[in-house]
Design an enzyme around this catalytic site. Structure first.
Site, PDB file in Angstrom:
ATOM      1  N   MET A  17      29.964  38.173  42.853  1.00 35.32           N
ATOM      2  CA  MET A  17      31.418  38.061  42.859  1.00 35.32           C
ATOM      3  C   MET A  17      31.837  36.799  42.109  1.00 35.32           C
ATOM      4  O   MET A  17      31.105  35.805  42.096  1.00 35.32           O
ATOM      5  CB  MET A  17      31.947  37.989  44.305  1.00 35.32           C
ATOM      6  CG  MET A  17      31.921  39.349  44.985  1.00 35.32           C
ATOM      7  SD  MET A  17      32.609  39.281  46.642  1.00 35.32           S
ATOM      8  CE  MET A  17      34.287  38.802  46.268  1.00 35.32           C
ATOM      9  N   GLY A  20      33.107  37.164  36.654  1.00 35.40           N
ATOM     10  CA  GLY A  20      33.850  37.611  35.485  1.00 35.40           C
ATOM     11  C   GLY A  20      33.527  39.022  35.043  1.00 35.40           C
ATOM     12  O   GLY A  20      33.785  39.394  33.894  1.00 35.40           O
ATOM     13  N   GLU A  89      33.802  48.035  39.872  1.00 31.21           N
ATOM     14  CA  GLU A  89      33.282  48.095  41.249  1.00 31.21           C
ATOM     15  C   GLU A  89      32.322  49.275  41.414  1.00 31.21           C
ATOM     16  O   GLU A  89      32.397  50.026  42.391  1.00 31.21           O
ATOM     17  CB  GLU A  89      34.438  48.186  42.260  1.00 31.21           C
ATOM     18  CG  GLU A  89      35.455  47.065  42.164  1.00 31.21           C
ATOM     19  CD  GLU A  89      34.956  45.714  42.698  1.00 31.21           C
ATOM     20  OE1 GLU A  89      33.764  45.586  43.086  1.00 31.21           O
ATOM     21  OE2 GLU A  89      35.777  44.777  42.711  1.00 31.21           O
ATOM     22  N   GLY A  90      31.414  49.420  40.449  1.00 31.20           N
ATOM     23  CA  GLY A  90      30.466  50.538  40.459  1.00 31.20           C
ATOM     24  C   GLY A  90      29.627  50.619  41.724  1.00 31.20           C
ATOM     25  O   GLY A  90      29.194  51.709  42.119  1.00 31.20           O
ATOM     26  N   GLN A  91      29.420  49.481  42.398  1.00 29.31           N
ATOM     27  CA  GLN A  91      28.590  49.488  43.622  1.00 29.31           C
ATOM     28  C   GLN A  91      29.240  50.238  44.766  1.00 29.31           C
ATOM     29  O   GLN A  91      28.580  50.567  45.750  1.00 29.31           O
ATOM     30  CB  GLN A  91      28.253  48.044  44.041  1.00 29.31           C
ATOM     31  CG  GLN A  91      29.375  47.291  44.758  1.00 29.31           C
ATOM     32  CD  GLN A  91      30.440  46.741  43.816  1.00 29.31           C
ATOM     33  OE1 GLN A  91      30.282  46.775  42.610  1.00 29.31           O
ATOM     34  NE2 GLN A  91      31.539  46.227  44.372  1.00 29.31           N
ATOM     35  N   CYS A 148      27.820  23.609  44.231  1.00 24.23           N
ATOM     36  CA  CYS A 148      27.317  22.532  43.370  1.00 24.23           C
ATOM     37  C   CYS A 148      27.710  22.675  41.899  1.00 24.23           C
ATOM     38  O   CYS A 148      27.417  21.795  41.099  1.00 24.23           O
ATOM     39  CB  CYS A 148      25.793  22.444  43.470  1.00 24.23           C
ATOM     40  SG  CYS A 148      24.944  23.754  42.582  1.00 24.23           S
TER      41      CYS A 148
HETATM   42  P1  ADP Z   1      34.301  39.513  39.289  1.00 25.89           P
HETATM   43  O1  ADP Z   1      34.866  40.831  38.844  1.00 25.89           O
HETATM   44  O2  ADP Z   1      32.883  39.280  38.805  1.00 25.89           O
HETATM   45  O3  ADP Z   1      34.400  39.297  40.772  1.00 25.89           O
HETATM   46  P2  ADP Z   1      36.631  38.435  37.961  1.00 25.89           P
HETATM   47  O4  ADP Z   1      36.537  38.925  36.563  1.00 25.89           O
HETATM   48  O5  ADP Z   1      37.577  39.171  38.878  1.00 25.89           O
HETATM   49  O6  ADP Z   1      35.157  38.356  38.604  1.00 25.89           O
HETATM   50  O7  ADP Z   1      37.097  36.918  37.997  1.00 25.89           O
HETATM   51  C1  ADP Z   1      36.497  35.916  37.205  1.00 25.89           C
HETATM   52  C2  ADP Z   1      37.434  34.707  37.281  1.00 25.89           C
HETATM   53  O8  ADP Z   1      37.446  34.199  38.610  1.00 25.89           O
HETATM   54  C3  ADP Z   1      37.039  33.521  36.446  1.00 25.89           C
HETATM   55  O9  ADP Z   1      37.457  33.619  35.101  1.00 25.89           O
HETATM   56  C4  ADP Z   1      37.781  32.393  37.161  1.00 25.89           C
HETATM   57  O10 ADP Z   1      39.123  32.330  36.728  1.00 25.89           O
HETATM   58  C5  ADP Z   1      37.805  32.845  38.604  1.00 25.89           C
HETATM   59  N1  ADP Z   1      36.876  32.167  39.509  1.00 25.89           N
HETATM   60  C6  ADP Z   1      37.145  31.820  40.795  1.00 25.89           C
HETATM   61  N2  ADP Z   1      36.070  31.275  41.381  1.00 25.89           N
HETATM   62  C7  ADP Z   1      35.072  31.268  40.464  1.00 25.89           C
HETATM   63  C8  ADP Z   1      33.682  30.830  40.471  1.00 25.89           C
HETATM   64  N3  ADP Z   1      33.135  30.284  41.545  1.00 25.89           N
HETATM   65  N4  ADP Z   1      32.958  31.003  39.339  1.00 25.89           N
HETATM   66  C9  ADP Z   1      33.532  31.534  38.238  1.00 25.89           C
HETATM   67  N5  ADP Z   1      34.811  31.963  38.174  1.00 25.89           N
HETATM   68  C10 ADP Z   1      35.575  31.836  39.261  1.00 25.89           C
HETATM   69 MG    MG Z   2      35.558  42.471  39.865  1.00 26.50          MG
HETATM   70 ZN    ZN Z   3      24.596  25.501  43.987  1.00 32.07          ZN
END
Ligand code: ADP
Ligand code: MG
Ligand code: ZN
Length: 201
Positions: A17, A20, A89-91, A148
């Site tokens: 999660m 991106g 959200e293929g999972q 971190c």
């Molecule tokens: P995913 O679909 O993998 O859950 P999203 O594409 O919805 O991810 O969101 C990615 C965005 O989330 C990043 O560009 C950033 O703006 C935001 N973000 C929030 N927390 C984090 C994190 N810990 N690492 C990277 N991006 C994060």
């Molecule tokens: Mg997503």
């Molecule tokens: Zn870490």
């Protein structure tokens, strides 16, 4: 712009999660749309966190999407003219998504699937791992470790719940690197679900 004719293929965008995945899916399908390639984007109807008719990233990028309740329903909804099929959200789909993605690729379509490759206990989260083995292109995304700042490749659930799926929110999950992920915390989270600071995304 290269357009698939008789040869389709499968692309998987996987990772934890916040890595991106949705942003990358949105970027790819939007690019096709700009090139006037017919695109359809789908998402599981169980995931109505932000909006029913759109895929929305944590950074609020969005694209129109059709909610479907199964892989079979997705297959029925794909139009003949569609050249690019995006799936977020293929999972949350059943194993049949693998056969459906292959069938669409065999029919000459570009199939792009985004999804979690592991669950909050780091177990393979099907059908994504199997799809990776059937895909021409696999992109592994990394988040920023919430602890971190390192390469976050796991999803840590920080609230107590026995359910495999607790629909995502910043308050319920964190991205963690290899060093900061904790199996003990995954089994025995300190926060109760109700105490977690829920947000809309
Ligand atoms: P995913 O679909 O993998 O859950 P999203 O594409 O919805 O991810 O969101 C990615 C965005 O989330 C990043 O560009 C950033 O703006 C935001 N973000 C929030 N927390 C984090 C994190 N810990 N690492 C990277 N991006 C994060
Ligand atoms: Mg997503
Ligand atoms: Zn870490």
């Amino acid at each position: 712009m290269f357009r698939p004719t008789s040869h389709g293929w499968i692309e998987v965008i996987c990772g934890p999660m916040f890595s991106g995945k949705s942003e990358e899916l949105i970027r790819r399908v939007t690019r096709s749309r700009i090139a006037r390639v017919p695109v359809q984007t789908f998402k599981p109807s169980l995931d109505v966190r932000f909006s029913n008719g759109e895929v929305v990233s944590h950074s609020l990028m969005k694209v129109e999407a059709i909610p479907v309740s199964s892989a079979a329903e997705l297959l029925r909804a794909v139009e003949d003219a569609t050249a690019v099929v995006g799936i977020d959200e293929g999972q949350f789909f059943d194993m049949e998504l693998v056969a459906v993605a292959e069938r669409l690729a065999d029919a000459g379509k570009q199939v792009i699937v985004a999804g979690l490759d592991t669950d909050y206990l780091r177990r393979p989260f099907e059908p994504i791992p199997t799809l990776c083995g059937r895909a021409e292109f696999v992109t592994k995304m990394l988040a920023v470790c919430h602890r971190c700042g390192g390469p976050g490749l796991f999803t840590q659930r920080i609230v107590r719940s026995d359910a495999l799926v607790v629909l995502g929110a910043e308050g319920a999950y964190e991205a963690r690197c290899r060093a900061c992920y904790s199996s003990e915390e995954a089994e025995q989270p300190t926060l109760e679900l109700a105490e977690a600071s829920w947000s809309e995304r």
